[in-house]
Write a protein that holds these residues in place. Sequence first.
Motif, PDB file in Angstrom:
ATOM      1  N   CYS A 161     -93.191  38.011  18.969  1.00 51.74           N
ATOM      2  CA  CYS A 161     -91.976  39.097  19.172  1.00 51.74           C
ATOM      3  C   CYS A 161     -90.726  38.704  18.538  1.00 51.74           C
ATOM      4  N   SER A 162     -89.997  39.750  18.545  1.00 49.90           N
ATOM      5  CA  SER A 162     -88.475  39.525  17.866  1.00 49.90           C
ATOM      6  C   SER A 162     -87.597  39.122  19.164  1.00 49.90           C
ATOM      7  N   ILE A 163     -86.685  38.288  19.077  1.00 50.30           N
ATOM      8  CA  ILE A 163     -85.732  37.435  19.825  1.00 50.30           C
ATOM      9  C   ILE A 163     -84.456  37.441  19.131  1.00 50.30           C
ATOM     10  N   PRO A 164     -83.467  38.304  19.544  1.00 55.11           N
ATOM     11  CA  PRO A 164     -81.991  38.177  19.222  1.00 55.11           C
ATOM     12  C   PRO A 164     -81.463  36.685  18.804  1.00 55.11           C
ATOM     13  N   MET A 165     -80.841  36.525  17.696  1.00 47.70           N
ATOM     14  CA  MET A 165     -80.579  35.378  17.012  1.00 47.70           C
ATOM     15  C   MET A 165     -79.700  34.649  18.175  1.00 47.70           C
ATOM     16  N   LEU A 166     -78.840  35.116  18.942  1.00 48.09           N
ATOM     17  CA  LEU A 166     -77.818  34.607  20.000  1.00 48.09           C
ATOM     18  C   LEU A 166     -78.832  33.767  21.042  1.00 48.09           C
ATOM     19  N   HIS A 167     -79.825  34.494  21.560  1.00 42.60           N
ATOM     20  CA  HIS A 167     -80.635  33.864  22.478  1.00 42.60           C
ATOM     21  C   HIS A 167     -81.428  32.867  22.122  1.00 42.60           C
ATOM     22  N   ALA A 207     -81.524  28.932  23.304  1.00 42.88           N
ATOM     23  CA  ALA A 207     -82.773  28.376  23.571  1.00 42.88           C
ATOM     24  C   ALA A 207     -83.012  27.033  22.838  1.00 42.88           C
ATOM     25  N   LEU A 208     -82.631  26.902  21.690  1.00 46.61           N
ATOM     26  CA  LEU A 208     -82.499  25.669  21.034  1.00 46.61           C
ATOM     27  C   LEU A 208     -81.637  24.621  21.668  1.00 46.61           C
ATOM     28  N   ILE A 251     -89.226  23.959  19.969  1.00 48.64           N
ATOM     29  CA  ILE A 251     -88.450  23.872  18.902  1.00 48.64           C
ATOM     30  C   ILE A 251     -88.874  24.266  17.535  1.00 48.64           C
ATOM     31  N   LYS A 252     -90.071  23.923  17.213  1.00 50.33           N
ATOM     32  CA  LYS A 252     -90.554  24.262  15.929  1.00 50.33           C
ATOM     33  C   LYS A 252     -90.838  25.658  15.765  1.00 50.33           C
ATOM     34  N   THR A 253     -91.143  26.224  16.970  1.00 46.15           N
ATOM     35  CA  THR A 253     -91.580  27.838  16.798  1.00 46.15           C
ATOM     36  C   THR A 253     -90.264  28.588  16.602  1.00 46.15           C
ATOM     37  N   LEU A 254     -89.220  28.089  17.303  1.00 45.45           N
ATOM     38  CA  LEU A 254     -87.754  28.948  17.045  1.00 45.45           C
ATOM     39  C   LEU A 254     -87.308  28.670  15.791  1.00 45.45           C
ATOM     40  N   LEU A 255     -87.448  27.567  15.285  1.00 42.69           N
ATOM     41  CA  LEU A 255     -86.907  26.962  13.985  1.00 42.69           C
ATOM     42  C   LEU A 255     -87.704  27.857  12.933  1.00 42.69           C
ATOM     43  N   GLU A 256     -88.897  28.247  12.997  1.00 39.70           N
ATOM     44  CA  GLU A 256     -89.501  28.937  12.019  1.00 39.70           C
ATOM     45  C   GLU A 256     -89.054  30.485  11.997  1.00 39.70           C
ATOM     46  N   LYS A 257     -88.252  30.911  12.790  1.00 37.66           N
ATOM     47  CA  LYS A 257     -87.767  32.220  12.799  1.00 37.66           C
ATOM     48  C   LYS A 257     -86.665  32.482  11.715  1.00 37.66           C
ATOM     49  N   LYS A 258     -86.003  31.198  11.131  1.00 35.26           N
ATOM     50  CA  LYS A 258     -85.164  31.007  10.038  1.00 35.26           C
ATOM     51  C   LYS A 258     -83.947  31.930  10.321  1.00 35.26           C
ATOM     52  N   TYR A 259     -83.386  31.752  11.375  1.00 30.93           N
ATOM     53  CA  TYR A 259     -82.123  32.293  12.053  1.00 30.93           C
ATOM     54  C   TYR A 259     -81.001  31.593  11.348  1.00 30.93           C
ATOM     55  N   PRO A 304     -95.882  11.982  18.713  1.00 33.79           N
ATOM     56  CA  PRO A 304     -96.859  12.810  18.270  1.00 33.79           C
ATOM     57  C   PRO A 304     -96.604  13.707  16.976  1.00 33.79           C
ATOM     58  N   VAL A 305     -97.932  14.178  16.348  1.00 30.39           N
ATOM     59  CA  VAL A 305     -97.595  14.913  15.162  1.00 30.39           C
ATOM     60  C   VAL A 305     -96.521  15.972  15.253  1.00 30.39           C
ATOM     61  N   ILE A 306     -96.781  16.816  16.351  1.00 30.73           N
ATOM     62  CA  ILE A 306     -95.816  17.836  16.425  1.00 30.73           C
ATOM     63  C   ILE A 306     -94.306  17.775  16.286  1.00 30.73           C
ATOM     64  N   TRP A 307     -93.938  16.616  16.885  1.00 27.50           N
ATOM     65  CA  TRP A 307     -92.663  16.048  16.830  1.00 27.50           C
ATOM     66  C   TRP A 307     -92.177  15.807  15.438  1.00 27.50           C
ATOM     67  N   HIS A 308     -93.150  15.269  14.464  1.00 26.94           N
ATOM     68  CA  HIS A 308     -92.898  14.980  12.960  1.00 26.94           C
ATOM     69  C   HIS A 308     -92.976  16.545  12.383  1.00 26.94           C
ATOM     70  N   GLN A 309     -93.685  17.364  12.757  1.00 28.58           N
ATOM     71  CA  GLN A 309     -93.666  18.465  12.160  1.00 28.58           C
ATOM     72  C   GLN A 309     -92.636  19.522  12.540  1.00 28.58           C
ATOM     73  N   SER A 310     -92.112  19.515  13.856  1.00 31.84           N
ATOM     74  CA  SER A 310     -90.674  19.942  14.116  1.00 31.84           C
ATOM     75  C   SER A 310     -89.629  19.509  13.187  1.00 31.84           C
ATOM     76  N   LEU A 311     -89.614  18.083  12.871  1.00 28.75           N
ATOM     77  CA  LEU A 311     -88.428  17.415  12.195  1.00 28.75           C
ATOM     78  C   LEU A 311     -88.730  17.899  10.546  1.00 28.75           C
ATOM     79  N   LEU A 312     -89.909  18.150  10.200  1.00 27.07           N
ATOM     80  CA  LEU A 312     -89.998  18.677   8.844  1.00 27.07           C
ATOM     81  C   LEU A 312     -89.700  20.229   8.809  1.00 27.07           C
ATOM     82  N   THR A 313     -89.887  20.872   9.616  1.00 32.58           N
ATOM     83  CA  THR A 313     -89.376  22.533   9.779  1.00 32.58           C
ATOM     84  C   THR A 313     -88.096  22.467   9.839  1.00 32.58           C
TER      85      THR A 313
END
Length: 450
Positions: free
Chosen positions: A302-308, A312-313, A329-337, A362-371
């Motif tokens: 879904c599309s989320i407004p940039m400010l929201h 959230a982040l 965090i990784k999911t919201l970062l991948e929206k590239k706002y 965990p691996v998802i922590w490293h993936q979120s940092l990479l993103t």
Amino acid sequence: MAKKRDRIINTQPFITDDASVASSRKRSKVPKTHQQQEKLIEAGISSKIMKVALAQQKEIVDEENAERNPSGAVFAAAAAKTAEEEQRILEEDEKDDDIDAFDGNFEEDDSYHQEEINEDDEKLFESFFVKDAPRQRTLADIIIKKIKDNDADVAEEERPDPELDPKVTKLYKGVAKIMSEYTIGKMPKAFVLITKMERWEDVLYLTEPEKWSPNAMYQATRIFAHHLKNSQIQRFYSYVLLPRVREDIRKNKRLHFALYQALKKSLYKPSAFNKGILFPLCKSGTCSLREAVIIGSILEKCSIPMLHSCVALLNLAEMEYCGTTSYFIKTLLEKKYCMPYRVLDALVAHFMRFVDEIRVMPVIWHQSLLTFVQRYKYELLKEDKEHFQTLLKRQRHHLVTPEILRELQGSRNRGEKEDDPMLTNSSVTTINNPIKEDRFDIPEVPMEED
């Protein structure tokens, strides 16, 4: 002459017979009654007349009931006052509602949303859960606690009803039965009236939301998200929708399609979604990886407004860490706002909190940092990149960490402009002299015969 006269005489009876039959047919037809009456009223006008007549008849009945039973006249007057507005709302919903247009397209195989979860990753996530976390509160818990505080004689096992008009209680007890068996069709009109009531939480409690069918939960979310204020719909999300979604995932290991639709409808008001679903889920400390994947897919699709998204982040970065916070965090970062520096600095501080962490991340922590580094490496300070290099010496992953270091080393810092050697380097000169060629100096081209 005699033969000709006989022919004329013989054909004469046929002519007279045809004429007589035609005339007899005309006379034998009985004129239809509706042709003698006046022209009928059009269907649209007749329906309006019927509505006015029914409204007048209803007013007469209400006045008679008010004279017989004055106690129920208050609720009847309130219902009659909002009947016209409720009918207008229903007609708007049937035609073209904004929240209906917000719905996305679903695949045929999306009747249940299911993700394959690695057991090793799930065990690793459990090490970051908050131990002895309190059970999530529901609307029933809040109402029952409020009633018990006012009445000490109520037993612990009872499900007491709030003090309302007996007619209202009886009406919404019947609505509760309809909501528990609802599959498709129009919602009860009494349910739509809940959004206009001052004590809407108490009335909603009478409908027993924990027993609603999944389709009824979807319709209720659609109606409330459109008509309630942000503060009110936030409480509905937190105390009704979120506990139901988590319970369905826990029991069935997947989420029902109607409840998945309800989550998508809840994003119609993103501020209430963040405060009523996302933040309570992360603060609970018991969010499983399966819940994070399913609810995270809503944020991804879904599309989320940039400010929201920025709010959230910022809140996710500052709250106590849970195993699944990195996934959101990784999911919201991948929206590239394009985010403000305050949010980026908060995310840097969030990752640097784990520089002295003894546990293996965990691996998802490293993936979120990479993103984060891939998307915003040009907006990081030089000091932040040096701190990240120190962090990666202590928290290291054999596949992800080299990629993060490569992104940090080959990027400019915040405030620096990208160097263009063609424009900034004075030693480079442009050659404007035309190239001279000798048209007689032509190289030999080998032929196929050679």
